[in-house]
Design a protein around this motif. Structure first.
Motif, PDB file in Angstrom:
ATOM      1  N   ASN A 117       0.785  -1.229  -0.058  1.00 19.54           N
ATOM      2  CA  ASN A 117      -0.174  -0.130  -0.075  1.00 19.54           C
ATOM      3  C   ASN A 117       0.863   1.230  -0.068  1.00 19.54           C
ATOM      4  O   ASN A 117       1.847   1.530   0.667  1.00 19.54           O
ATOM      5  CB  ASN A 117      -0.866   0.032   1.199  1.00 19.54           C
ATOM      6  N   SER A 120      -0.537   8.772  -0.686  1.00 20.10           N
ATOM      7  CA  SER A 120      -0.598   9.902  -1.294  1.00 20.10           C
ATOM      8  C   SER A 120       0.884  10.445  -1.188  1.00 20.10           C
ATOM      9  O   SER A 120       1.620  11.088  -1.993  1.00 20.10           O
ATOM     10  CB  SER A 120      -1.617  10.834  -1.229  1.00 20.10           C
ATOM     11  N   ILE A 123       3.749   9.425  -3.083  1.00 19.39           N
ATOM     12  CA  ILE A 123       3.786   9.560  -4.449  1.00 19.39           C
ATOM     13  C   ILE A 123       4.230  11.063  -4.793  1.00 19.39           C
ATOM     14  O   ILE A 123       4.641  11.198  -5.719  1.00 19.39           O
ATOM     15  CB  ILE A 123       2.520   9.178  -5.006  1.00 19.39           C
ATOM     16  N   LEU A 150      -2.419   1.477  -5.109  1.00 19.96           N
ATOM     17  CA  LEU A 150      -2.923   2.857  -4.940  1.00 19.96           C
ATOM     18  C   LEU A 150      -4.548   3.158  -4.696  1.00 19.96           C
ATOM     19  O   LEU A 150      -5.271   2.367  -5.579  1.00 19.96           O
ATOM     20  CB  LEU A 150      -2.751   3.611  -6.244  1.00 19.96           C
ATOM     21  N   CYS A 154      -5.543   8.962  -3.975  1.00 18.74           N
ATOM     22  CA  CYS A 154      -4.018   8.871  -3.893  1.00 18.74           C
ATOM     23  C   CYS A 154      -3.724   9.536  -5.383  1.00 18.74           C
ATOM     24  O   CYS A 154      -2.335  10.223  -5.564  1.00 18.74           O
ATOM     25  CB  CYS A 154      -3.547   7.263  -4.151  1.00 18.74           C
ATOM     26  N   LEU A 155      -4.293   9.336  -6.437  1.00 17.21           N
ATOM     27  CA  LEU A 155      -3.927   9.543  -7.667  1.00 17.21           C
ATOM     28  C   LEU A 155      -4.682  10.965  -7.939  1.00 17.21           C
ATOM     29  O   LEU A 155      -4.086  11.904  -8.969  1.00 17.21           O
ATOM     30  CB  LEU A 155      -4.585   8.591  -8.902  1.00 17.21           C
TER      31      LEU A 155
END
Ligand code: C2E
Ligand code: CA
Ligand code: CA
Ligand code: CA
Length: 278
Positions: A117, A120, A123, A150, A154-155
Motif C-alpha cells: 500500500n 499519497s 507519491i 494505489l 491517491c491519484l
C-alpha cells in the motif's frame, strides 16, 4: 492554586480532550517507532478464485506499541500521513517486502505477487519511483513480483509528471492495483488512462452481496467491465462461502478475505507457501 488545579482536571477529563491527548501520545510515539523497530509487516494471502491457491499476498503494516500493545493501521496511518512519517514508514515497508521476496524466491517458494500500500504523501515525492527502483536493486528482488496498491484519492491530486514517473516502474515489471475500487471519485477515468493491472473491489460492495441486489449489480458490472478491459479483478473482504460462490459464478478472478486467511505473520505465510509447493 488548588481550585484552578481542579478546573484544569475537569477540563482535560472531557472526552474530546482525552482524544486529543491520545492523539498527541500516538504522534509522539510514532516519531520514534521506526528507530525502535516497533513496526512489523503481516501478509494476507490472495487466492485464485478458481482453484483456491495462493497467488499473491498483501503487505499490511502493524505497530507494536510498548505500552498500548498492538495498534491497527486505521489508528495511525492518517496521523502518519499528516505528520509525513508515512514517507519513511512506507519506504521501510517496501524494503521489508523486497527482502522477503528475495529470501523466499531463493528458498524456492512459489513466486507469488506481493502488494504494498502506498500513500499519497509518498507519491507526491519526486523521488518515489527512484526509491522503489533502489529498494528492488538493493534487495535483488524480482520486480515482477512487486505490485503497488494505489487508492483513487491517491491519484487525484498529482501532476502528470508524477504520475508518468510512477508508471515508468512498469518498464521494470512492477504492476499496479487500484485499491478500494468504486469508493473514490472518477475511478473510471483512471482505468481508462492508466496502465492498471488489478482492480480491488471494495469490501463495502462485497459485504451484503448474498442479499443486496444493488451490491450484486455493482459487483457483476465491475467484474464484467474489468474483463472487457483486460484488467484482473480481486474481491476484498470475503468472509463467507456464499460470497465465494457468488464471486466464482460471476467470474471473479482473485479473492482476499477472512474466509480463506486473515493477515498472517511472515512465518505463517512461509509455511503456507511451502505446503502449496508440494
Ligand atoms: P486496505 O488496503 O483496504 O487493506 C485491507 C484491510 O481489510 C486490512 O485491514 C485487512 O486486514 C482487512 N481485511 C481483509 N480481509 C477482511 C475480511 O474478510 N473482513 C474484514 N472485515 N476485513 C478484512 P488493516 O490491516 O487493518 O489495514 C487497514 C488499512 O490501513 C488498509 O486498508 C490500508 O489502507 C492501510 N494500510 C495498511 N498497511 C499499510 C501500509 O503499509 N501503508 C499504507 N500507506 N497504508 C497501509
Ligand atoms: Ca490495500
Ligand atoms: Ca482495500
Ligand atoms: Ca481500505
Amino acid at each position: 492554586s488548588k481550585e484552578s488545579g481542579r478546573n484544569r482536571y475537569n477540563f482535560y477529563s472531557a472526552s474530546m480532550n482525552q482524544k486529543a491527548l491520545m492523539r498527541m501520545e500516538t504522534e509522539a510515539g510514532l516519531r520514534n517507532a521506526l528507530e525502535r523497530r516497533e513496526f512489523y509487516v503481516e501478509f494476507q494471502p490472495i487466492m485464485n478464485a478458481a482453484d483456491s491457491t495462493v497467488v499473491a499476498a498483501e503487505a499490511l503494516v502493524r505497530w507494536n506499541h510498548p505500552t498500548r500493545g498492538r495498534i491497527p493501521p486505521d489508528q495511525f496511518i492518517d496521523l502518519a500521513e499528516e505528520t509525513g512519517l508515512v514517507v519513511p514508514l512506507g519506504e521501510w515497508v517496501l524494503r521489508t517486502v523486497c527482502s522477503r521476496i528475495k529470501t523466499w524466491s531463493d528458498a524456492g517458494l512459489p513466486l507469488i505477487r506481493f502488494s504494498v500500500n502506498v500513500s499519497s504523501r509518498q507519491i507526491e515525492r519526486q523521488d518515489f519511483a527512484e526509491i522503489v527502483r533502489n529498494a528492488l536493486r538493493e534487495s535483488g528482488a524480482n520486480s515482477a513480483q512487486l505490485e503497488i496498491e494505489l487508492t483513487e484519492s491517491c491519484l487525484i491530486r498529482h501532476s502528470d509528471t508524477n504520475i508518468s514517473d510512477l508508471f515508468g516502474l512498469k518498464e521494470w515489471g512492477v504492476s499496479f492495483a487500484i485499491d478500494d475500487f468504486g469508493t473514490g471519485y472518477s475511478s473510471l477515468g483512471y482505468i481508462k488512462t492508466l496502465p492498471i493491472d488489478h482492480i480491488k473491489i471494495d469490501r463495502s460492495f462485497v459485504r451484503d452481496i448474498s442479499t443486496d441486489f444493488h451490491d450484486q449489480a455493482i459487483v457483476e458490472a465491475i467484474i464484467a467491465m474489468s474483463q472487457r478491459l483486460g484488467i484482473r479483478n480481486i474481491a476484498e473482504g470475503v468472509e463467507t462461502i456464499e460470497q465465494v460462490r457468488f464471486l466464482q459464478e460471476r467470474g471473479c478472478e482473485e479473492i482476499q478475505g477472512y474466509y480463506f486467511h486473515r493477515p498472517l505473520s511472515a512465518e505463517a505465510l512461509e509455511e503456507l507457501l511451502r505446503a502449496q509447493e508440494n
